[in-house]
Each structure stands twice: as C-alpha cells, then as structure tokens.
Scaffold this motif. Structure first.
Motif, mmCIF file in Angstrom:
data_model
loop_
_atom_site.group_PDB
_atom_site.id
_atom_site.type_symbol
_atom_site.label_atom_id
_atom_site.label_comp_id
_atom_site.label_asym_id
_atom_site.label_seq_id
_atom_site.Cartn_x
_atom_site.Cartn_y
_atom_site.Cartn_z
ATOM 1 N N VAL A 1 0.860 -1.194 0.000
ATOM 2 C CA VAL A 1 0.000 0.000 0.000
ATOM 3 C C VAL A 1 0.894 1.241 0.000
ATOM 4 C CG1 VAL A 1 -1.751 1.276 1.301
ATOM 5 C CG2 VAL A 1 -1.805 -1.220 1.264
ATOM 6 N N PRO A 2 0.729 2.137 -0.996
ATOM 7 C CA PRO A 2 1.570 3.340 -1.016
ATOM 8 C C PRO A 2 1.425 4.151 0.274
ATOM 9 C CG PRO A 2 0.449 3.073 -3.104
ATOM 10 C CD PRO A 2 -0.130 2.054 -2.175
ATOM 11 N N GLU A 3 2.515 4.773 0.678
ATOM 12 C CA GLU A 3 2.533 5.584 1.907
ATOM 13 C C GLU A 3 1.489 6.694 1.829
ATOM 14 O OE1 GLU A 3 4.374 5.758 4.889
ATOM 15 O OE2 GLU A 3 4.600 3.661 4.273
ATOM 16 N N PRO A 4 0.770 6.956 2.905
ATOM 17 C CA PRO A 4 -0.182 8.079 2.868
ATOM 18 C C PRO A 4 0.552 9.419 2.830
ATOM 19 C CG PRO A 4 -0.036 7.178 5.080
ATOM 20 C CD PRO A 4 0.767 6.261 4.204
ATOM 21 N N ILE A 5 -0.113 10.409 2.289
ATOM 22 C CA ILE A 5 0.467 11.751 2.316
ATOM 23 C C ILE A 5 -0.009 12.458 3.582
ATOM 24 C CG2 ILE A 5 0.783 12.111 -0.144
ATOM 25 C CD1 ILE A 5 -2.055 13.634 0.110
ATOM 26 N N THR A 6 0.704 13.479 3.993
ATOM 27 C CA THR A 6 0.229 14.226 5.148
ATOM 28 C C THR A 6 -0.218 15.622 4.731
ATOM 29 O OG1 THR A 6 2.488 14.873 5.567
ATOM 30 C CG2 THR A 6 1.647 13.025 6.858
ATOM 31 N N SER A 7 0.215 16.027 3.524
ATOM 32 C CA SER A 7 -0.121 17.378 3.079
ATOM 33 C C SER A 7 -0.258 17.358 1.556
ATOM 34 C CB SER A 7 1.017 18.315 3.494
ATOM 35 O OG SER A 7 1.109 19.386 2.614
ATOM 36 N N PHE A 8 -1.023 18.281 1.016
ATOM 37 C CA PHE A 8 -1.154 18.364 -0.437
ATOM 38 C C PHE A 8 0.190 18.700 -1.089
ATOM 39 C CE2 PHE A 8 -5.777 19.274 0.444
ATOM 40 C CZ PHE A 8 -6.252 18.121 -0.167
ATOM 41 N N VAL A 9 1.086 19.329 -0.309
ATOM 42 C CA VAL A 9 2.403 19.701 -0.851
ATOM 43 C C VAL A 9 3.195 18.452 -1.245
ATOM 44 C CG1 VAL A 9 4.469 21.098 -0.376
ATOM 45 C CG2 VAL A 9 2.312 21.618 0.775
ATOM 46 N N ASP A 10 2.894 17.312 -0.587
ATOM 47 C CA ASP A 10 3.613 16.070 -0.905
ATOM 48 C C ASP A 10 3.257 15.528 -2.290
ATOM 49 O OD1 ASP A 10 4.366 16.277 1.710
ATOM 50 O OD2 ASP A 10 3.049 14.678 2.452
ATOM 51 N N LEU A 11 2.246 16.127 -2.913
ATOM 52 C CA LEU A 11 1.742 15.546 -4.156
ATOM 53 C C LEU A 11 2.202 16.305 -5.378
ATOM 54 C CD1 LEU A 11 -1.989 15.009 -3.196
ATOM 55 C CD2 LEU A 11 -0.256 13.242 -3.529
ATOM 56 N N ASP A 12 2.274 15.574 -6.496
ATOM 57 C CA ASP A 12 2.604 16.215 -7.750
ATOM 58 C C ASP A 12 1.352 16.199 -8.628
ATOM 59 O OD1 ASP A 12 3.788 17.183 -9.974
ATOM 60 O OD2 ASP A 12 4.773 15.300 -10.528
ATOM 61 N N LEU A 13 0.473 17.162 -8.368
ATOM 62 C CA LEU A 13 -0.788 17.176 -9.114
ATOM 63 C C LEU A 13 -0.760 18.180 -10.263
ATOM 64 C CD1 LEU A 13 -3.273 17.059 -6.096
ATOM 65 C CD2 LEU A 13 -2.820 15.203 -7.686
ATOM 66 N N GLY A 14 0.321 18.926 -10.382
ATOM 67 C CA GLY A 14 0.415 19.950 -11.422
ATOM 68 C C GLY A 14 -0.006 21.302 -10.860
ATOM 69 N N ALA A 15 0.571 22.362 -11.463
ATOM 70 C CA ALA A 15 0.384 23.713 -10.928
ATOM 71 C C ALA A 15 -1.089 24.126 -10.904
ATOM 72 C CB ALA A 15 1.203 24.704 -11.745
ATOM 73 N N ALA A 16 -1.807 23.819 -11.993
ATOM 74 C CA ALA A 16 -3.194 24.294 -12.078
ATOM 75 C C ALA A 16 -4.059 23.636 -11.001
ATOM 76 C CB ALA A 16 -3.760 23.994 -13.464
ATOM 77 N N VAL A 17 -3.885 22.347 -10.791
ATOM 78 C CA VAL A 17 -4.696 21.666 -9.770
ATOM 79 C C VAL A 17 -4.319 22.189 -8.381
ATOM 80 C CG1 VAL A 17 -5.344 19.448 -8.757
ATOM 81 C CG2 VAL A 17 -4.963 19.602 -11.215
ATOM 82 N N ASN A 18 -3.014 22.399 -8.171
ATOM 83 C CA ASN A 18 -2.590 22.950 -6.873
ATOM 84 C C ASN A 18 -3.259 24.290 -6.593
ATOM 85 O OD1 ASN A 18 -1.021 20.788 -6.269
ATOM 86 N ND2 ASN A 18 0.875 21.685 -7.046
ATOM 87 N N THR A 19 -3.332 25.130 -7.632
ATOM 88 C CA THR A 19 -3.993 26.428 -7.452
ATOM 89 C C THR A 19 -5.469 26.218 -7.110
ATOM 90 O OG1 THR A 19 -2.516 27.285 -9.110
ATOM 91 C CG2 THR A 19 -4.414 28.658 -8.580
#
Ligand code: AMP
Length: 465
Positions: free
Chosen positions: A51-69
C-alpha cells in the motif's frame, strides 16, 4: 506607453469565499490544532499488497500547478483521511476499494488523481463524428449526487483544460449532448442514461482510462447491478487491468465484495471512519405509536423540539408528498425531495432547506442518499426503515462536526416489529437508553453498552493479496 496588462480574470463564482462544507461539517473552521485533532480521531484501515505511503499534506503531491492552485481556491488546507491514502494509491496506478461516507472528501479523492493523470499522460478524449469519448467515467446512483460530483470536478479542473460533463435521466438529453460536444474528458453519469446514450451511439467508452463508482452499495440497493455490469463488461470499456478503477461504498456487503473482485485488479483496500460524526454524539430515542394519525400528531411537536434543520424520513414518495402537505397545512415550513420530483424541484427544495427557509425536509432514502446536507440537528424516522444499516445512515446525518444531534424514531408495532431487536442492539451499543417496551418486543434484554463504533462497516473477511 503600452496599456497595462489586463488584470487576471476572477475565479468563477463556484469558488465560495465562505467556508467549505467540509470545514463547517467537521468543525475545521479555525485553528490548525483543531484540524489535527479532528483528523487524528478518524480511524483508517488499509490492506492489500504494498500500500503506497499516505500523504500528510497536499504539498507532498505532484498534481500539477493548475490543480494545486484550485486546491487553494477551494480552501482545502489539508487532505482528509480518505484523501491521504486514496490519492497516493491512485497516483501510483493502483486500483482502489474504499469504504467511505459522503462528507469524507471522497469526490476529491478520486477527482484529483483522474485530473492529474489525464494531464500528465496527455490523454486525448473528445468528440468525433457526433460521438463522445470520455477518458474518465464516474458512475453515481442519483442525479443529485451526479450533479454534485460534476460541480466538484469542474472546480478541481478549472483552467486545466480538462472538461467535465454530467448526464442523468429525467432531464432533456439534447442539452447534455450539447455540453458533451463542447468537451468531455470526465463524464459523470447515472447508469440508465449512460446505457441509453451508449446504445444510441452518442458515447463510446473505448478510451476510458479511469472508472470510479461512487456510492456503489446504494447503486446495488437501487437495483443498478445489471446496468453497471453491462457498462463495465458488455460495452466497449477497456478491461480490468487496462483501466484504473476506484470503487467507493459506505458499506462492504457481499455483493460489493464480489463486484470488487470482478472489477478491480491488485487493489488497495481502505476503510475510513465517518468524518466528524460518531454515534456517540447522537441522542437516540424511540417513541411507540399505534397509528398513522398518532404519528402525524407527534410529528407536529417533534419538528419544534430541536432548533435548526430537521430531516424527516419517510418510506414512500406518496408518503413524502402527504407529509409535506400535512406539515404545511399545520403552519410548519416544510419541503420535500423524492424520486418523482423534477431535478429543478429537488434542487430548489434542497436550497431552501440549506438556507433555513424551510427548515424541515421530508425525504425518502433514495432521494437523500449521497447529498451533502449540512447542519442537521434532528433526524426523525417518521417511517422506520426495514434495514438497520439504513437507520444508521439516516441518523448519521446529524451529530457531525463534534456537535450534538438528536434522532427520533416513531415505532409502529404493527409494522416495525422486526426492527426491535437490531434497534435495541444498536442503541445499547451506543450507550443509549433503550425503552423497556422495545427490549420486551425484541425478546432480549441487553446490559450496558459496549464500545461505540465509528462506522457500521463490515470489514473484509480475507486479506487481499
Ligand atoms: P465529499 O465527501 O466528496 O462529498 O466532500 C464533502 C465536502 O468536503 C465537500 O464540500 C468538499 O468540497 C469538501 N472537501 C473535500 N476535501 C476537502 C479538504 N481536503 N479540506 C476541506 N474541505 C474538503
């Protein structure tokens, strides 16, 4: 001198400047401390291979600049528990079975990886020869939930170039075609209308890379299993293993376990407790009644008993109409939602309820399922359901966000006898006072309560390998 550049366009109105429903529901308005406390309370269990490690913050993710905004625009500060586990699993390409309730943030949990995946892989959907080829398909049991998911996915995909569309029965298909012609990467659909449009050669599922089934247990309860199986197995959708599938369900009965093993490949399984709600916060009571007449009279007092929004559950559409009329005739501001109401009528009713204009909402299970109804202070089971799981779902509409709630059931002995025992068990488990007459009817006496369960989930019996 050249004119100054024009100011950036304002974000569309659907980004509320007020607190999000999730923040209000889970008491997250305010301090970070409060957020951490609330999250720590919610149990999450996982199983499956690596099972992939859980994230603790959205910053840990690579969702792309537009989705982050867009996450910032939505004012999502931290991922909810289901998001912490589901998003990294989906981003890693894994199939997912998640037991999570409405209000847990599950829509974002499947939308973010879908949008990020479409962008990253440069996938091409589109509209050719009057046929629409979505890249992601989200199946939902009701039109309300479908519209809600569509609205959310539009927010999350804002200015990314990824387009979302929604189709459901009971609304003119022409407008839905037009919307799909303008672009349709993510298609949110109810099963009936989707099959209709596939069979009319308006939609092809051949490019679907992501399949999400939301409220799968409710779709089965509503009799949609044959349609779902047709959509997944008997049309042109890529096979299991060639697409990525995410199955969301509040409960995990045998039929859902079967569906999971048929539709999912090497999947990650997770169960998440109910967000900001536990039955510990709900004061439950049961009133014994002998006739419909007695029930209605009692209701007139009950709707006044607790300030705030009152949700009244009835069994049938006709019953909903009758009761709304009865309340109205008696000067109680009520509205109703059920399967025979048009889409506009249901939306208008919900809006007026949410705003407190008509603080009493009469609803059938089917119509209320999946709706994000905030701040209900009193749930009245005017008609008791015949299944204790439905009772659990219904009363879970109150007692959220660390706030107390009340649930009152009207027990008609001639009809509700079979509910006596499960109700007695459930109430004693939650340390509620069980009336003696109910214990007697159930033929059992129960001692003091056991531990309070956060969820009423059946956990998987086997470990997934
Ligand atoms: P859902 O369970 O998808 O119906 O989501 C319930 C509500 O929570 C919706 O109003 C979402 O916009 C909101 N929500 C989802 N994720 C988050 C988050 N990470 N932080 C704050 N609100 C959220």
């Amino acid at each position: 001198p050249p004119p100054p550049p024009p100011p950036p366009p304002p974000p569309p109105l659907f980004f509320s400047t007020q607190n999000t429903a999730y923040e209000i529901l889970s008491g997250l308005v305010g301090s970070e401390m409060c957020i951490r406390d609330r999250y720590d309370d919610i149990p999450v269990e996982t199983s499956g291979r690596d099972v992939p490690e859980p994230i603790t913050s959205f910053v840990d993710l690579d969702l792309g600049a537009a989705v982050n905004t867009n996450i910032k625009r939505c004012k999502f500060k931290n991922p909810t528990p289901v998001q912490k586990y589901a998003i990294p699993a989906s981003l890693a390409g894994r199939d997912l079975m998640a037991c999570a309730q409405t209000g847990s943030g599950k829509t974002a949990a499947f939308c973010f990886p879908i949008i990020a995946g479409i962008l990253k892989r440069g996938l091409q959907g589109g509209h050719m020869n009057r046929k629409t080829y979505p890249l992601a398909l989200v199946l939902s049991p009701t039109r309300e939930l479908a519209s809600q998911i569509h609205e959310e996915s539009r927010k999350f995909a804002y200015q990314t170039g990824v387009a979302s569309c929604v189709i459901y029965g009971g609304a003119p298909a022409v407008e839905q075609f037009r919307a799909m012609e303008r672009g349709c990467d993510i298609l949110v659909a109810t099963p009936g209308r989707l099959i209709d449009l596939i069979d009319r050669a308006k939609i092809s599922l051949s490019r679907v890379q992501y399949l999400a089934l939301d409220e799968a247990d409710r779709m089965l309860d509503m009799g949609f299993e044959p349609q779902i199986r047709q959509i997944v197995d008997e049309r042109d959708m890529p096979r299991c293993g060639e697409r990525q599938t995410m199955l969301f369900s509040a409960t995990f009965p045998r039929e859902i376990q079967r569906m999971a093993s048929d539709f999912l490949d090497d999947y990650v399984f997770l169960t998440v407790g109910r967000v900001g709600s536990s039955h510990a916060l709900i004061t439950q009571s049961v009133e014994r009644v002998t006739s419909y007449h007695e029930k209605s009279n009692m209701l007139l007092d009950l709707v006044e008993a607790v300030p705030g929004l009152t949700l009244v559950f009835v069994e049938t559409k006709r019953g909903a109409d009758q009761l709304e009329d009865f309340l109205y005739q008696n000067g109680k501001p009520a509205t109703s939602i059920h399967g025979d109401r048009t889409q506009q009528e249901r939306e208008a009713a919900l809006k007026s309820f949410r705003a407190g204009k008509t603080p009493i909402l009469v609803a059938t299970d089917v119509a209320a399922r999946g709706l994000d109804i905030p701040h209900v202070t009193h749930v009245i089971n005017f008609d008791l359901p015949s299944d204790i799981d439905d009772y659990t779902h219904r009363i879970g509409r109150t007692g959220r966000a660390g706030k107390k709630g009340r649930a009152t059931a009207l027990f008609l002995e001639s009809k509700d006898g079979q509910m006596a025992r499960p109700l007695t068990e459930l109430m004693s488990e939650a340390n509620q006072e069980v009336p003696t007459w109910l214990t007697q009817i159930s033929g059992h006496s129960f001692g003091g309560g056991g531990p309070v369960s956060y969820t009423h989930l059946t956990l998987p019996t086997k470990t997934i390998v």
